[in-house]
Design an enzyme around this catalytic site. Structure first.
Site, PDB file in Angstrom:
ATOM      1  N   LYS A   9       0.839  -1.199   0.000  1.00  0.00           N
ATOM      2  CA  LYS A   9       0.000   0.000   0.000  1.00  0.00           C
ATOM      3  C   LYS A   9       0.871   1.245   0.000  1.00  0.00           C
ATOM      4  O   LYS A   9       1.866   1.325   0.720  1.00  0.00           O
ATOM      5  CB  LYS A   9      -0.921  -0.018   1.220  1.00  0.00           C
ATOM      6  CG  LYS A   9      -1.952   1.105   1.249  1.00  0.00           C
ATOM      7  CD  LYS A   9      -2.875   0.950   2.454  1.00  0.00           C
ATOM      8  CE  LYS A   9      -3.932   2.043   2.508  1.00  0.00           C
ATOM      9  NZ  LYS A   9      -4.846   1.873   3.655  1.00  0.00           N
TER      10      LYS A   9
ATOM     11  N   SER B 125      -9.668   1.725   2.738  1.00  0.00           N
ATOM     12  CA  SER B 125      -8.837   2.497   1.833  1.00  0.00           C
ATOM     13  C   SER B 125      -7.782   1.665   1.112  1.00  0.00           C
ATOM     14  O   SER B 125      -7.117   2.160   0.194  1.00  0.00           O
ATOM     15  CB  SER B 125      -8.136   3.611   2.609  1.00  0.00           C
ATOM     16  OG  SER B 125      -7.274   3.068   3.601  1.00  0.00           O
TER      17      SER B 125
ATOM     18  N   SER C 229      -9.951  -0.548   7.081  1.00  0.00           N
ATOM     19  CA  SER C 229      -9.383  -0.396   5.735  1.00  0.00           C
ATOM     20  C   SER C 229      -8.611  -1.597   5.211  1.00  0.00           C
ATOM     21  O   SER C 229      -8.209  -1.608   4.049  1.00  0.00           O
ATOM     22  CB  SER C 229      -8.479   0.842   5.684  1.00  0.00           C
ATOM     23  OG  SER C 229      -9.251   2.015   5.711  1.00  0.00           O
TER      24      SER C 229
END
Length: 481
Positions: free
Chosen positions: A77, A151, A175
Site C-alpha cells: 500500500k 482504503s 481499511s
C-alpha cells in the site's frame, strides 16, 4: 503458478522447484495484463521486483538462509515508506515524494523484498472505496463496475487479480477488513502495537495498524509471522513475544467459545443475506465443536460517530506537517501564509479537506469537551464492553460490512452513506483488538466477509477460528477477473 497460495509458492521456491525470478516475472506479466482494467497500482516496480528476486535466487544458490516470506512477490500500500521509490499516499501533495528510509514492516522481508508495486488507495487512507485517490479509482476484479473497498482497495484488487500473492494494507477503521470482504480475501488487523508503525505515514496515530491481505488464512498467518514484533523505533510497538502463528492453525475449534455480537449482526443497513451468511458461519463453527452463544456490546452503536470525531481530530494534527516547506508539493505565492493556503488547497482532495475541518472543529476551544472528550469516553466504554465480552467468549463474530461491494460513484458524493460502511469494523479499531475478515459466502455473485474479533494479542486463537470458518465456507480462492 498464479493460482498457488503464497505459502505454497514459498515452499516451491525454497525447494528449488521454481525460482523467485519466475514468480516475479509471472506477477509482472499479470500486472501488465489486467492493470489497465483495475488501476491497482500508483507506481509499478517491475524491474525492481526482478532485481530483488534474482538476488533471492542467488542467496538460495549460495546456501544462505531465506525465510518463506522473502520468496513471494508482494504489493505494498502506497502509505508505507519505501526508500528510493515514490510514496504518494494517494495524494497530489506527495506526488513526487521519495522517502530516504524503509518502513520497518518491509525490513522484515530481509534485504530484498520482492515488491511488485505501490498499491492505490484512498488519499491518506481516508475512504471506504478507493475512489478518493488522486490517481484514479481502483475497480473490483469481481465486477469492474464496483468498488474494491477502501482504503486499501489497490492492495485488495492486486491480490484478488493475481498481481501479487499477498499485500500489505493498513487498517484505521476497517481499511484492511472491508476491502478484503469486498474482494473475497482474508484481511487481518492485528492488535494495536503488534506490528511496527515506523515508516507508516500517519492518518490517525492511535488507530493505524499495518495488516496482511491474503488469499487464505494460512497466508495471513505466515505474513503476520514476518511483520510482527517489537520495534524500538516505534514508541507504540508492544514488547510482547511473537508466537508461532502457524503451529496451531489446524487444531480446529473444539471447545472454543464464539459469541455472536447482537448489535453488529442486527445493525442498521446490514443486508439480510449478509446477516444470514454470518449466522451460517456461526452454525458451521458450532458443528465443528465450538460453543456458540449471543453476546452484547452495548456501546457498539456509538462507535461510528465516536470514530468520526477521534480520527479526524488526529488527522487535523498529523496533516499539519504538509505545508510546502519541508517536503511534498509547494505552490509559489507572495508570502508564506498564502503559500501554505495554496499548497494545501491544491494538494489535498475534498475528503481530506473535509476531515481536517471536522477534526479542527472538534478540537477547537469551546467544543473540545463536547465532541472530542465525549468521543473518548465512548471509546473507553467500548473497550469495557469488549473486556466484559471476552470474559465469557474467546472469539466474537459479526459481519465485516453491512453490504457487498457497491457501484463506482454510488456513494462518493454522500459522506454519511460512505461512513456507514464502517459500522461493523470501527469498534475493534477503537478498542485496538485484533480482527480478521474471512470469506463466508456469496450474495448475488459477490463475496461476503465474516468478521472474527479476539482479545488483545490473541491472534493465534483468532487465526485458528478463522481457518475453521474458511474451511467451513467451502470457498476456494480463484483469480479474478
Amino acid at each position: 503458478m498464479l493460482e498457488l497460495s503464497a505459502f505454497e509458492l514459498a515452499e516451491r521456491v525454497l525447494a528449488r522447484e521454481v525460482s523467485a525470478s519466475e514468480a516475479a516475472a509471472a506477477a509482472n506479466a499479470r500486472v501488465e495484463e489486467v492493470e489497465g482494467d483495475l488501476n491497482s497500482f500508483i507506481t509499478g516496480t517491475p524491474e525492481l521486483a526482478l532485481e530483488r528476486a534474482a538476488r533471492v535466487d542467488e542467496r538460495l544458490r549460495r546456501g544462505e538462509e531465506v525465510r518463506p516470506w522473502e520468496c513471494v512477490p508482494i504489493a505494498v500500500k502506497d502509505v508505507l515508506s519505501t526508500r528510493g521509490v515514490r510514496t504518494t499516499c494517494g495524494s497530489r501533495i506527495l506526488e513526487n515524494f521519495e522517502p530516504v528510509y524503509e518502513a520497518s514492516a518491509l525490513l522484515s522481508f530481509g534485504p530484498d523484498p520482492i515488491m511488485v508495486g505501490k498499491a492505490n488507495m484512498d488519499e491518506f487512507a481516508m475512504g471506504s472505496s478507493t475512489e478518493n485517490s488522486a490517481y484514479g479509482p481502483t475497480r473490483n476484479p469481481w465486477d469492474l463496475s464496483r468498488v474494491p473497498g477502501g482504503s486499501s482497495g489497490g492492495s485488495a484488487a492486486a491480490v484478488a487479480a493475481g498481481q501479487g500473492w499477498w499485500a500489505l494494507g493498513t487498517d484505521t477503521g476497517g481499511s484492511v477488513r472491508q476491502p478484503a470482504s469486498f474482494c473475497g480475501l482474508v484481511g487481518l488487523k492485528p492488535t494495536y502495537g503488534r506490528v511496527s508503525r515506523y515508516g507508516l505515514i500517519a492518518f490517525a496515530s492511535s488507530l493505524d495498524q499495518i495488516g496482511p491481505m491474503t488469499r487464505d488464512v494460512r497466508d495471513a498467518a505466515l505474513l503476520l509471522q514476518a511483520i510482527a514484533g517489537h520495534d524500538p523505533k516505534d514508541s507504540t510497538s508492544a514488547g510482547v513475544e511473537v508466537p508461532d502463528y502457524l503451529s496451531g492453525l489446524e487444531r480446529g475449534v473444539e471447545g472454543l467459545r464464539v459469541g455472536i455480537v447482537r448489535e453488529l449482526v442486527e445493525a442498521e443497513g446490514v443486508e439480510g443475506e449478509v446477516r444470514e451468511i454470518s449466522l451460517r458461519t456461526a452454525r458451521a463453527l458450532e458443528e465443528a465443536g465450538a460453543r456458540v452463544g449471543e453476546v452484547s456490546l452495548p456501546h457498539a452503536g456509538y462507535g461510528l460517530p465516536a470514530y468520526y470525531i477521534i480520527a479526524p481530530a488526529e488527522v487535523s494534527s498529523n496533516l499539519a506537517r504538509y505545508d510546502g516547506v519541508r517536503y511534498g508539493l509547494r505552490v509559489p505565492a507572495d508570502g508564506v501564509h498564502e503559500m501554505y493556503r495554496r499548497t494545501r488547497e491544491r494538494g489535498f482532495g475534498d475528503e481530506v479537506k473535509r476531515r481536517i475541518m471536522l477534526g479542527t472543529y472538534a478540537l477547537s476551544a469551546g467544543y473540545y469537551e463536547a465532541y472530542y472528550g465525549q468521543a473518548q469516553k465512548v471509546r473507553t466504554r467500548i473497550i469495557e464492553d469488549f473486556r466484559n465480552a471476552f470474559s465469557g467468549y474467546d472469539v466474537l463474530l459479526s459481519p465485516t460490512c453491512p453490504t457487498t461491494a457497491f457501484g463506482l460513484g454510488e456513494k462518493v458524493d454522500d459522506p454519511l452513506a460512505m461512513y456507514a460502511n464502517d459500522i461493523c469494523a470501527v469498534p475493534a479499531s477503537l478498542a485496538g483488538i485484533p480482527a480478521i475478515s474471512v470469506p463466508g459466502g456469496l450474495s448475488g455473485g459477490l463475496p461476503v466477509g465474516v468478521q472474527l474479533m479476539g482479545d488483545y494479542f490473541s491472534e493465534p486463537t483468532l487465526l485458528r477460528a478463522a481457518r475453521a470458518a474458511e474451511q467451513a465456507s467451502g470457498l476456494r480462492f480463484r483469480l479474478k477477473p
